[in-house]
Design an enzyme around this catalytic site. Sequence first.
Site, PDB file in Angstrom:
ATOM      1  N   LYS A 198       0.858  -1.177   0.000  1.00  0.00           N
ATOM      2  CA  LYS A 198       0.000   0.000   0.000  1.00  0.00           C
ATOM      3  C   LYS A 198       0.902   1.238   0.000  1.00  0.00           C
ATOM      4  O   LYS A 198       1.453   1.627   1.022  1.00  0.00           O
ATOM      5  CB  LYS A 198      -0.929   0.050   1.211  1.00  0.00           C
ATOM      6  CG  LYS A 198      -2.027   1.114   1.053  1.00  0.00           C
ATOM      7  CD  LYS A 198      -2.396   1.781   2.352  1.00  0.00           C
ATOM      8  CE  LYS A 198      -1.475   2.856   2.806  1.00  0.00           C
ATOM      9  NZ  LYS A 198      -1.417   4.070   1.914  1.00  0.00           N
ATOM     10  N   GLU A 274       9.684   1.543  10.734  1.00  0.00           N
ATOM     11  CA  GLU A 274      10.715   2.553  10.523  1.00  0.00           C
ATOM     12  C   GLU A 274      10.002   3.894  10.601  1.00  0.00           C
ATOM     13  O   GLU A 274       9.303   4.292   9.677  1.00  0.00           O
ATOM     14  CB  GLU A 274      11.409   2.343   9.169  1.00  0.00           C
ATOM     15  CG  GLU A 274      12.728   3.084   9.052  1.00  0.00           C
ATOM     16  CD  GLU A 274      12.573   4.449   8.402  1.00  0.00           C
ATOM     17  OE1 GLU A 274      12.570   5.454   9.166  1.00  0.00           O
ATOM     18  OE2 GLU A 274      12.442   4.513   7.181  1.00  0.00           O
ATOM     19  N   GLU A 405       9.981  16.824  13.857  1.00  0.00           N
ATOM     20  CA  GLU A 405      10.587  16.591  12.541  1.00  0.00           C
ATOM     21  C   GLU A 405      10.130  17.674  11.564  1.00  0.00           C
ATOM     22  O   GLU A 405       8.934  17.911  11.392  1.00  0.00           O
ATOM     23  CB  GLU A 405      10.175  15.205  12.047  1.00  0.00           C
ATOM     24  CG  GLU A 405      11.001  14.683  10.907  1.00  0.00           C
ATOM     25  CD  GLU A 405      10.728  13.211  10.631  1.00  0.00           C
ATOM     26  OE1 GLU A 405      11.610  12.560  10.044  1.00  0.00           O
ATOM     27  OE2 GLU A 405       9.653  12.707  11.006  1.00  0.00           O
TER      28      GLU A 405
END
Length: 505
Positions: A198, A274, A405
């Site tokens: 996906k 991850e 981030e």
Amino acid sequence: MSPAGAFAIQPPIRRNVRVVEVVAMELFTGSYIGGVWRDPAGGAVRDVRDPATGEVVAQVAVASVRDCVDAVAAAEAAFPEWRRTPPRRRGEILRRAFELMIEERERIAELMVRENGKVMADALAEADYAAEFLRWFSEEAVRVFGDFRQAPAGDKRILVTRQPIGVSLLITPWNFPAAMATRKIGPALAAGCTVVLKPAGETPLTALYLADLLERAGVPAGVVNVVVPEPPGEAVRAMLHHPAVRKLSFTGSTEVGRLLLREAADQVIDCSMELGGNAPFIVFEDADIDAAVAGAMVAKMRNGGAACTAANRFYVAEAVHDEFVTKLAAAMGGLGLGHGTDPAGKLGSLVSIAERDKVARKVADAVAEGAVVEVGGEVPDLPGAFYPATVLTGVRHGDSITTSEIFGPVAPIVSFGPGDDVVAWANDTEQGLIAYVYTGDLARGIAVAERLESGMVALNRGVASDPAAPFGGAKQSGIGREGAAEGVLEFLEEKYIALEIPELG
């Protein structure tokens, strides 16, 4: 076949859709299930836009929940034969896929430019990097070993073998649409698993291209399936609750990773995650500043800053702070904005206006907290999702821009003095994917690397990623490793067989 999703072959899409005239290829845009291309249920399609222009370059089929469950069932049906396929054969197929990617790297790169916005140099580098995962795991397919031991009591022998874990759901992000797919598909297929991929809704075209490429390389029907549900939540939930799915491999934000871990817990699915990064980039007073600036340009500006490994916080010793800032600002200021196909453009667009606006808000918040803009810092008067390369000084450790981030071309710089524990600052985050250290003292560099709470450290280098290295993080940056020999182990499970061996007289 499980009752949760009886797989029925559907007619393939008969029409090919040309993405854009300059991409000299025909591209199927349906769901790829069981080796055939499905038209969208009810005609539902999603626009794929060039983020640098806003132009619709293609429409892809929106996979229904039924399509996604069928994709899992197709992978389940293909699994017994694929796991029995000799490792050498699986490796040869992956090697052929590598060769096709190298032959077609320019087309793949342009496809990524069109849907992702990155510059051509980054796209070509990604095409090569993505291909290397296929080559690496083509070689690892034949190196899945077990072992044979004697029990300490001497009453039996211990045979340990490794077997493919089964149907694997792979979820990839938009920032590296080719590499994140092959980094998961390569080891899964090498191990003997079948997969449902996906991809991100913003960048599905590269994944669909890879499905076709893998079929041409010899991957049997049902071994690789690709679906693009929109919105993805219900469909992903249905796949994670399908009894055939035994593995989830996800690359994306920590926030989404937490949600997926909760969903995967219901079926006790093995997970590789991850997740996000908040990478520190430390420059000590004895560093080679020119080398540090060159490394910073790679660590920060690879993929326009949209990388989980991107340097997010720069900690620079006060003795060399001004020199580093002057040289970094000059280098960043020299990156002209432009469409990824424009040779004059050194910095492409972000993937969407929404992503650009997130970056702009982070910079505005930093300025409100006292940061000084050395270069960049303003949304340009251009169509598309562009944001300039930006350097901020006057940032303090703990300011908002150091705690999340950025995922864009912004370098906030924090000065530190002899009394500051910069390693403690670097570790002061929930994330721990990668860290960068520049120093002229190798012993100091290794000592700092050992103290840093991250899964990877780049010492006097601006990049660490390599298909032959175990990629992954610590703390909330993830679980498990990708690449290297460890990458295949993520798709295998150990089986212990106790052997009764009669004593020989």
